[in-house]
Design a protein around this motif. Structure first.
Motif, mmCIF file in Angstrom:
data_model
loop_
_atom_site.group_PDB
_atom_site.id
_atom_site.type_symbol
_atom_site.label_atom_id
_atom_site.label_comp_id
_atom_site.label_asym_id
_atom_site.label_seq_id
_atom_site.Cartn_x
_atom_site.Cartn_y
_atom_site.Cartn_z
ATOM 1 N N ASP A 2 40.864 40.038 33.328
ATOM 2 C CA ASP A 2 41.172 41.227 34.111
ATOM 3 C C ASP A 2 40.006 41.490 35.056
ATOM 4 O O ASP A 2 38.852 41.180 34.737
ATOM 5 N N GLU A 3 40.314 42.036 36.205
ATOM 6 C CA GLU A 3 39.286 42.340 37.199
ATOM 7 C C GLU A 3 39.405 43.805 37.581
ATOM 8 O O GLU A 3 40.297 44.201 38.317
ATOM 9 N N ASN A 4 38.490 44.608 37.069
ATOM 10 C CA ASN A 4 38.565 46.054 37.249
ATOM 11 C C ASN A 4 38.375 46.516 38.689
ATOM 12 O O ASN A 4 38.703 47.651 39.014
ATOM 13 N N GLN A 5 37.878 45.676 39.561
ATOM 14 C CA GLN A 5 37.655 46.064 40.960
ATOM 15 C C GLN A 5 38.904 45.887 41.821
ATOM 16 O O GLN A 5 38.911 46.257 42.974
ATOM 17 N N ARG A 6 39.973 45.332 41.270
ATOM 18 C CA ARG A 6 41.211 45.097 42.034
ATOM 19 C C ARG A 6 42.110 46.327 41.992
ATOM 20 O O ARG A 6 41.852 47.275 41.268
ATOM 21 N N SER A 7 43.216 46.260 42.739
ATOM 22 C CA SER A 7 44.179 47.360 42.740
ATOM 23 C C SER A 7 44.788 47.520 41.344
ATOM 24 O O SER A 7 44.666 46.636 40.496
ATOM 25 N N GLU A 8 45.465 48.630 41.109
ATOM 26 C CA GLU A 8 46.009 48.934 39.774
ATOM 27 C C GLU A 8 46.867 47.797 39.216
ATOM 28 O O GLU A 8 46.701 47.387 38.081
ATOM 29 N N MET A 9 47.779 47.251 39.987
ATOM 30 C CA MET A 9 48.649 46.184 39.490
ATOM 31 C C MET A 9 47.895 44.869 39.342
ATOM 32 O O MET A 9 48.072 44.159 38.362
ATOM 33 N N GLU A 10 47.035 44.541 40.274
ATOM 34 C CA GLU A 10 46.335 43.245 40.235
ATOM 35 C C GLU A 10 45.275 43.169 39.148
ATOM 36 O O GLU A 10 44.925 42.080 38.722
ATOM 37 N N ARG A 11 44.775 44.267 38.661
ATOM 38 C CA ARG A 11 43.670 44.208 37.701
ATOM 39 C C ARG A 11 44.103 43.843 36.288
ATOM 40 O O ARG A 11 43.271 43.597 35.432
ATOM 41 N N HIS A 12 45.404 43.769 36.002
ATOM 42 C CA HIS A 12 45.888 43.575 34.633
ATOM 43 C C HIS A 12 46.538 42.218 34.388
ATOM 44 O O HIS A 12 47.335 42.069 33.476
ATOM 45 N N TRP A 13 46.214 41.203 35.166
ATOM 46 C CA TRP A 13 46.859 39.899 35.023
ATOM 47 C C TRP A 13 46.107 38.941 34.103
ATOM 48 O O TRP A 13 46.580 37.859 33.800
ATOM 49 N N GLY A 14 44.942 39.313 33.644
ATOM 50 C CA GLY A 14 44.134 38.411 32.830
ATOM 51 C C GLY A 14 44.665 38.186 31.431
ATOM 52 O O GLY A 14 45.358 39.032 30.858
ATOM 53 N N ILE A 15 44.328 37.043 30.881
ATOM 54 C CA ILE A 15 44.608 36.744 29.475
ATOM 55 C C ILE A 15 43.561 37.449 28.610
ATOM 56 O O ILE A 15 43.810 37.803 27.478
ATOM 57 N N PHE A 16 42.385 37.680 29.197
ATOM 58 C CA PHE A 16 41.278 38.351 28.518
ATOM 59 C C PHE A 16 40.920 39.635 29.251
ATOM 60 O O PHE A 16 41.077 39.732 30.470
ATOM 61 N N GLU A 17 40.427 40.608 28.488
ATOM 62 C CA GLU A 17 39.881 41.830 29.085
ATOM 63 C C GLU A 17 38.610 41.454 29.852
ATOM 64 O O GLU A 17 38.066 40.360 29.664
ATOM 65 N N ALA A 18 38.134 42.354 30.672
ATOM 66 C CA ALA A 18 36.893 42.114 31.413
ATOM 67 C C ALA A 18 35.723 41.880 30.451
ATOM 68 O O ALA A 18 34.762 41.190 30.793
ATOM 69 N N ASN A 19 35.803 42.416 29.222
ATOM 70 C CA ASN A 19 34.729 42.240 28.227
ATOM 71 C C ASN A 19 34.875 40.948 27.416
ATOM 72 O O ASN A 19 34.209 40.765 26.414
#
Length: 100
Positions: free
Chosen positions: A72-89
């Motif tokens: 996940d990439e917290n700096q992206r827009s609301e929809m784009e930030r949640h596409w990761g298999i892993f959290e930012a941490n």
């Protein structure tokens, strides 16, 4: 969609080229169907399918496929930030299997 590209390549006399799916995936938040359950189901089935089968037009040729996105990439827009298999941490959001 992959077979539509293969058909277009054949018409352009370029049937020797392979198709690569460079970004596909499912978000875990940001919309009504964007859930960890749906993302896990989509990505695990995608991996299983792309490792074992090609498309109906080329059934013996697996399609090279890349999942969007690893983290996940917290700096992206609301929809784009949640596409990761892993959290930012770096914690997995759901179980995923890359093995055969």
């Amino acid at each position: 969609m992959v077979d539509a590209v293969y058909s277009a390549l054949e018409k352009a006399d370029a049937s020797s080229l392979d198709v690569v799916v460079s970004e596909t995936g499912w978000p875990t938040a940001g919309g009504p169907q964007a859930t960890a359950y749906n993302a896990r189901l989509y990505n695990n089935n995608l991996i299983k399918r792309s490792k074992s089968k090609g498309s109906p037009k080329r059934p013996k040729k697996p399609v090279e496929t890349y999942i969007y996105n690893l983290f996940d990439e917290n700096q992206r827009s609301e929809m784009e930030r949640h596409w990761g298999i892993f959290e930012a941490n770096k914690q997995a959001k759901y179980p995923i299997t890359f093995a055969s």
